[in-house]
Motif scaffolding. Structure first.
Motif, PDB file in Angstrom:
ATOM      1  N   GLY A 242     -43.554  38.744 -54.797  1.00 10.67           N
ATOM      2  CA  GLY A 242     -43.342  40.134 -55.182  1.00 10.67           C
ATOM      3  C   GLY A 242     -41.914  40.513 -55.488  1.00 10.67           C
ATOM      4  N   VAL A 243     -40.994  39.543 -55.421  1.00  7.02           N
ATOM      5  CA  VAL A 243     -39.576  39.814 -55.672  1.00  7.02           C
ATOM      6  C   VAL A 243     -39.144  39.086 -56.944  1.00  7.02           C
ATOM      7  N   ILE A 244     -38.377  39.760 -57.772  1.00  9.47           N
ATOM      8  CA  ILE A 244     -37.896  39.164 -59.017  1.00  9.47           C
ATOM      9  C   ILE A 244     -36.817  38.140 -58.675  1.00  9.47           C
TER      10      ILE A 244
ATOM     11  N   ILE B 231     -31.965  44.218 -61.732  1.00 12.81           N
ATOM     12  CA  ILE B 231     -33.355  43.992 -61.291  1.00 12.81           C
ATOM     13  C   ILE B 231     -33.558  42.702 -60.510  1.00 12.81           C
ATOM     14  N   THR B 232     -32.660  41.758 -60.640  1.00 17.80           N
ATOM     15  CA  THR B 232     -32.809  40.495 -59.922  1.00 17.80           C
ATOM     16  C   THR B 232     -32.727  40.756 -58.416  1.00 17.80           C
ATOM     17  N   GLU B 233     -33.635  40.126 -57.675  1.00 18.11           N
ATOM     18  CA  GLU B 233     -33.752  40.229 -56.227  1.00 18.11           C
ATOM     19  C   GLU B 233     -34.297  41.578 -55.757  1.00 18.11           C
ATOM     20  N   LYS B 234     -34.967  42.299 -56.656  1.00 18.15           N
ATOM     21  CA  LYS B 234     -35.622  43.559 -56.309  1.00 18.15           C
ATOM     22  C   LYS B 234     -37.132  43.351 -56.333  1.00 18.15           C
ATOM     23  N   ASP B 235     -37.850  44.194 -55.602  1.00 16.15           N
ATOM     24  CA  ASP B 235     -39.304  44.165 -55.628  1.00 16.15           C
ATOM     25  C   ASP B 235     -39.769  44.495 -57.049  1.00 16.15           C
ATOM     26  N   VAL B 236     -40.720  43.732 -57.549  1.00 15.03           N
ATOM     27  CA  VAL B 236     -41.159  43.906 -58.931  1.00 15.03           C
ATOM     28  C   VAL B 236     -41.681  45.313 -59.190  1.00 15.03           C
ATOM     29  N   THR B 237     -42.347  45.914 -58.213  1.00 17.71           N
ATOM     30  CA  THR B 237     -42.880  47.258 -58.430  1.00 17.71           C
ATOM     31  C   THR B 237     -41.796  48.330 -58.426  1.00 17.71           C
TER      32      THR B 237
ATOM     33  N   ALA C 152     -42.859  43.975 -65.858  1.00 16.55           N
ATOM     34  CA  ALA C 152     -43.404  44.188 -64.517  1.00 16.55           C
ATOM     35  C   ALA C 152     -44.896  44.490 -64.590  1.00 16.55           C
ATOM     36  N   ALA C 153     -45.310  45.293 -65.556  1.00 20.72           N
ATOM     37  CA  ALA C 153     -46.729  45.608 -65.723  1.00 20.72           C
ATOM     38  C   ALA C 153     -47.526  44.351 -66.069  1.00 20.72           C
ATOM     39  N   ASP C 154     -46.953  43.504 -66.903  1.00 22.38           N
ATOM     40  CA  ASP C 154     -47.616  42.250 -67.258  1.00 22.38           C
ATOM     41  C   ASP C 154     -47.825  41.392 -66.017  1.00 22.38           C
TER      42      ASP C 154
END
Length: 117
Positions: free
Chosen positions: A29-31, A55-61, A98-100
């Motif tokens: 769940g983490v980028i 966005i790197t190391e953040k939750d994808v949602t 992220a939606a994909d």
């Protein structure tokens, strides 16, 4: 990485030549990493590179909560008024990535219209 661990999203405004495509690789769940391709425009590249770092190391949602301010407040030099839309191009491409990923993995998407479809 497995296809289920990646998300890809693109954005090209109908009224502009610029475009961006983001690919994210997600683990638990983490980028883990992000990459992009975009039109040959120095400011657009700077926007994409700035967003990639955010966005790197953040939750994808978490990407669904993001807006253009993420780039506006972190980019150097500041964007000029006629360049602000380039941040939108990048953020929407990343949201679509992220939606994909969410669709591939059965993760819920926000109920509201986040322009990711």
């Amino acid at each position: 990485m497995d296809d289920k661990n990646t998300g890809v999203g693109a954005m090209k405004p109908a009224d502009a030549q610029e475009w961006a495509r983001f690919t994210i690789e997600v683990k638990n769940g983490v980028i883990e990493s992000a990459s992009y391709e975009c039109a040959d425009n120095a400011t657009l590249i700077n926007c994409a590179e700035t967003l990639k770092g955010i966005i790197t190391e953040k939750d994808v949602t978490d990407l669904f909560q993001m807006n253009n301010n993420a780039i506006y407040y972190n980019i150097e030099p500041e964007l000029k008024r006629d360049e602000l839309y380039l941040a939108s191009v990048c953020v929407l491409a990343a949201k679509r990535a992220a939606a994909d990923w969410c669709k591939k993995n059965g993760a819920p998407l926000p109920d509201d219209d986040c322009c990711c479809t």
